[in-house]
Write a protein that holds these residues in place. Structure first.
Motif, PDB file in Angstrom:
ATOM      1  N   VAL A 272       1.489  -1.107   6.720  1.00  0.00           N
ATOM      2  CA  VAL A 272       2.729  -1.562   5.903  1.00  0.00           C
ATOM      3  C   VAL A 272       3.372  -2.187   6.930  1.00  0.00           C
ATOM      4  N   ILE A 273       3.902  -3.444   6.802  1.00  0.00           N
ATOM      5  CA  ILE A 273       4.924  -4.154   7.765  1.00  0.00           C
ATOM      6  C   ILE A 273       6.068  -4.640   7.214  1.00  0.00           C
ATOM      7  N   LYS A 274       7.035  -5.133   7.866  1.00  0.00           N
ATOM      8  CA  LYS A 274       8.338  -5.485   7.471  1.00  0.00           C
ATOM      9  C   LYS A 274       8.480  -6.668   6.543  1.00  0.00           C
TER      10      LYS A 274
ATOM     11  N   LEU B  95       2.178  -5.091   2.329  1.00  0.00           N
ATOM     12  CA  LEU B  95       0.946  -4.787   2.997  1.00  0.00           C
ATOM     13  C   LEU B  95       0.404  -5.964   3.900  1.00  0.00           C
ATOM     14  N   GLU B  96      -0.093  -5.574   5.094  1.00  0.00           N
ATOM     15  CA  GLU B  96      -0.789  -6.563   5.963  1.00  0.00           C
ATOM     16  C   GLU B  96      -2.286  -6.295   5.619  1.00  0.00           C
ATOM     17  N   ILE B  97      -3.027  -7.423   5.010  1.00  0.00           N
ATOM     18  CA  ILE B  97      -4.443  -7.295   4.647  1.00  0.00           C
ATOM     19  C   ILE B  97      -5.118  -8.134   5.380  1.00  0.00           C
ATOM     20  N   LEU B  98      -6.567  -7.557   5.763  1.00  0.00           N
ATOM     21  CA  LEU B  98      -7.674  -8.293   6.484  1.00  0.00           C
ATOM     22  C   LEU B  98      -7.932  -9.793   5.817  1.00  0.00           C
ATOM     23  N   PRO B  99      -7.610 -10.832   6.601  1.00  0.00           N
ATOM     24  CA  PRO B  99      -7.918 -11.932   5.772  1.00  0.00           C
ATOM     25  C   PRO B  99      -9.372 -12.173   5.030  1.00  0.00           C
ATOM     26  N   VAL B 100     -10.360 -11.269   5.575  1.00  0.00           N
ATOM     27  CA  VAL B 100     -11.566 -11.327   4.768  1.00  0.00           C
ATOM     28  C   VAL B 100     -11.960 -10.727   3.561  1.00  0.00           C
ATOM     29  N   LYS B 101     -10.803  -9.525   3.408  1.00  0.00           N
ATOM     30  CA  LYS B 101     -10.654  -8.813   1.834  1.00  0.00           C
ATOM     31  C   LYS B 101     -10.547  -9.747   0.708  1.00  0.00           C
TER      32      LYS B 101
ATOM     33  N   TYR C   7       0.037  -4.644 -11.045  1.00  0.00           N
ATOM     34  CA  TYR C   7      -1.135  -3.851 -11.162  1.00  0.00           C
ATOM     35  C   TYR C   7      -0.657  -2.385 -11.501  1.00  0.00           C
ATOM     36  N   LEU C   8      -1.042  -1.740 -12.314  1.00  0.00           N
ATOM     37  CA  LEU C   8      -0.927  -0.189 -12.070  1.00  0.00           C
ATOM     38  C   LEU C   8      -1.948   0.339 -11.180  1.00  0.00           C
ATOM     39  N   VAL C   9      -1.247   1.247 -10.006  1.00  0.00           N
ATOM     40  CA  VAL C   9      -2.226   1.652  -8.957  1.00  0.00           C
ATOM     41  C   VAL C   9      -2.136   2.964  -8.380  1.00  0.00           C
ATOM     42  N   ARG C  10      -2.860   3.392  -7.771  1.00  0.00           N
ATOM     43  CA  ARG C  10      -2.711   4.799  -7.306  1.00  0.00           C
ATOM     44  C   ARG C  10      -2.959   4.616  -5.676  1.00  0.00           C
ATOM     45  N   VAL C  11      -1.899   5.428  -5.103  1.00  0.00           N
ATOM     46  CA  VAL C  11      -1.737   5.063  -3.496  1.00  0.00           C
ATOM     47  C   VAL C  11      -1.747   6.192  -2.855  1.00  0.00           C
ATOM     48  N   GLU C  12      -2.743   6.017  -1.811  1.00  0.00           N
ATOM     49  CA  GLU C  12      -3.039   7.236  -0.918  1.00  0.00           C
ATOM     50  C   GLU C  12      -2.388   6.777   0.569  1.00  0.00           C
ATOM     51  N   LEU C  13      -1.935   7.711   1.241  1.00  0.00           N
ATOM     52  CA  LEU C  13      -1.621   7.541   2.448  1.00  0.00           C
ATOM     53  C   LEU C  13      -2.651   8.145   3.404  1.00  0.00           C
ATOM     54  N   ILE C  14      -3.185   7.190   4.334  1.00  0.00           N
ATOM     55  CA  ILE C  14      -4.311   7.522   5.094  1.00  0.00           C
ATOM     56  C   ILE C  14      -4.033   8.804   5.774  1.00  0.00           C
ATOM     57  N   ASN C  15      -2.727   8.748   6.499  1.00  0.00           N
ATOM     58  CA  ASN C  15      -2.374   9.832   7.506  1.00  0.00           C
ATOM     59  C   ASN C  15      -2.269  11.172   6.741  1.00  0.00           C
TER      60      ASN C  15
ATOM     61  N   ASP D 279       8.731   7.437  -7.749  1.00  0.00           N
ATOM     62  CA  ASP D 279       9.192   8.804  -7.473  1.00  0.00           C
ATOM     63  C   ASP D 279       8.870   9.151  -5.913  1.00  0.00           C
ATOM     64  N   TRP D 280       8.985   7.914  -4.983  1.00  0.00           N
ATOM     65  CA  TRP D 280       8.750   8.217  -3.675  1.00  0.00           C
ATOM     66  C   TRP D 280       9.966   7.820  -2.881  1.00  0.00           C
ATOM     67  N   SER D 281      10.290   8.499  -1.888  1.00  0.00           N
ATOM     68  CA  SER D 281      11.331   8.282  -0.908  1.00  0.00           C
ATOM     69  C   SER D 281      10.759   8.682   0.638  1.00  0.00           C
ATOM     70  N   GLY D 282      11.006   7.726   1.449  1.00  0.00           N
ATOM     71  CA  GLY D 282      10.616   8.036   2.898  1.00  0.00           C
ATOM     72  C   GLY D 282      10.238   6.694   3.377  1.00  0.00           C
ATOM     73  N   ASP D 283      10.072   6.614   4.730  1.00  0.00           N
ATOM     74  CA  ASP D 283       9.820   5.507   5.596  1.00  0.00           C
ATOM     75  C   ASP D 283       8.174   5.360   5.525  1.00  0.00           C
ATOM     76  N   LEU D 284       7.732   4.078   5.246  1.00  0.00           N
ATOM     77  CA  LEU D 284       6.269   4.018   5.162  1.00  0.00           C
ATOM     78  C   LEU D 284       5.809   2.955   6.459  1.00  0.00           C
ATOM     79  N   TYR D 285       6.839   2.358   6.745  1.00  0.00           N
ATOM     80  CA  TYR D 285       6.551   1.376   7.857  1.00  0.00           C
ATOM     81  C   TYR D 285       5.565   1.895   9.088  1.00  0.00           C
ATOM     82  N   ASN D 286       4.282   0.940   9.077  1.00  0.00           N
ATOM     83  CA  ASN D 286       3.214   1.104  10.164  1.00  0.00           C
ATOM     84  C   ASN D 286       2.320   2.133   9.709  1.00  0.00           C
ATOM     85  N   GLN D 287       2.298   2.843   8.385  1.00  0.00           N
ATOM     86  CA  GLN D 287       1.527   3.653   7.795  1.00  0.00           C
ATOM     87  C   GLN D 287       0.454   2.632   7.161  1.00  0.00           C
ATOM     88  N   THR D 288      -0.636   3.177   6.893  1.00  0.00           N
ATOM     89  CA  THR D 288      -1.978   2.557   6.474  1.00  0.00           C
ATOM     90  C   THR D 288      -2.190   3.161   5.002  1.00  0.00           C
TER      91      THR D 288
END
Length: 320
Positions: A199-201, A216-222, A230-238, A269-278
């Motif tokens: 997650v970037i600014k 999101l900062e995505i790898l150029p090769v992705k 899209y409807l998505v399901r998001v997981e915080l890696i940490n 239904d989310w509140s919080g700081d996601l910056y720099n998280q993957t």
């Protein structure tokens, strides 16, 4: 590209043939996507019960097609993602053979005897029935088995796997993603297609509209699917085992005259700081194409509608 020797989690990864863990039971192929067909090829290696033999995947870098065409291929599973999946499956080593002119010119016999046997100490090989190898792809799976038999090496050939009469392949998955046919792609993968990013600014437009998004900062090769929402399901890696329903938009944000392709996710239904998280964003369903609205108010109304659609779909999917 030569990789430095290193462990990624519990998987030993190298392209240096003089530093390979030996001896090996190998699954041989490119394995981009690690779809259900690939899993069938990996199973005989995973189930290997011989003592002191490494469960190994042997692949190529760059992809042979990329080498011959000179055009970079977008990947369903960039290296870090591939390693993560291999670890979960119980593989111990990933060997990335540098694909160059010398390797491309090897005869089928030399590919097996000089490379796989002498340098990798191969004791068992698993391939798909469509596997080709050697100079100008002159060798097939049956020839591999025949040559290996003379050396006392067992070769298991796995039948191609189909999904509703369609052969499961990385190409078919790419085509489905390009068309926004997420359910079809996921069925062939055997899991939800995921996009990993830090997650970037951004411009913080979503926050101004009342719908904060994680840019999101995505790898150029992705490899990215069809542009749209899209409807998505998001997981915080940490945060292991965390899962949050969300909406993702892939596109140029034409309503605000965006110039660059962005991948943005709004967590419900989310509140919080996601910056720099993957985040790992898992695709569930394509909702609609990206479109240009006459005003920010019209865009805000559509986002509200998308959220309602997402909640209803999630309830439906949960009860299936």
């Amino acid at each position: 590209m030569l990789l430095n020797l290193e462990y990624f989690n519990s998987v030993w990864v190298t392209s240096l043939t003089n530093q390979i863990l030996q001896p090996n039971a190998i699954a041989l192929g490119n394995f981009d996507g690690l779809h259900q067909g690939h899993i069938e090829v990996l199973k005989p290696v995973i189930k290997t019960e011989k003592e002191k033999i490494y469960k190994t995947v042997v692949s190529f870098t760059p992809h042979p097609q990329e080498f011959f065409t000179g055009q970079q291929r977008k990947l369903l599973t960039p290296l870090a993602e591939k390693i993560s999946y291999l670890e979960k499956l119980g593989l111990e080593q990933l060997i990335l053979l540098p694909f160059d002119r010398e390797l491309a010119n090897l005869s089928p016999e030399d590919f097996l005897k000089e490379l796989l046997v002498k340098k990798l100490a191969v004791r068992f090989i698993s391939v798909g029935e469509d596997f080709r190898f050697g100079y100008q792809r002159s060798g097939d799976a049956k020839l591999l088995r025949a040559i290996a038999h003379t050396l006392g090496i067992e070769v298991e050939i796995t039948n191609l796997k189909n999904q509703k009469d369609v052969r499961i392949s990385s190409s078919e998955i790419r085509q489905a993603l390009t068309l926004g046919e997420i359910e079809k792609a996921n069925a062939m993968l055997g899991r939800e297609y995921s996009i990993l990013g830090k997650v970037i600014k951004g411009q913080q437009l979503g926050q101004k509209l009342g719908f904060p998004t994680a840019n999101l900062e995505i790898l150029p090769v992705k490899f990215l699917p069809k542009q749209g929402v899209y409807l998505v399901r998001v997981e915080l890696i940490n945060q292991p085992h965390s899962s949050h329903l969300g909406l993702m938009n892939i596109g140029y944000r034409p309503t605000v005259n965006g110039q660059n392709l962005t991948v943005e996710t709004h967590l419900l239904d989310w509140s919080g700081d996601l910056y720099n998280q993957t985040l790992s964003v898992n695709l569930i369903k394509f909702l609609r194409p990206e479109q240009k609205f006459d005003s920010l108010e019209a865009l805000k109304a559509q986002i509200n509608a998308d959220i309602q659609t997402a909640r209803k779909l999630n309830l439906t999917i949960s009860h299936e």
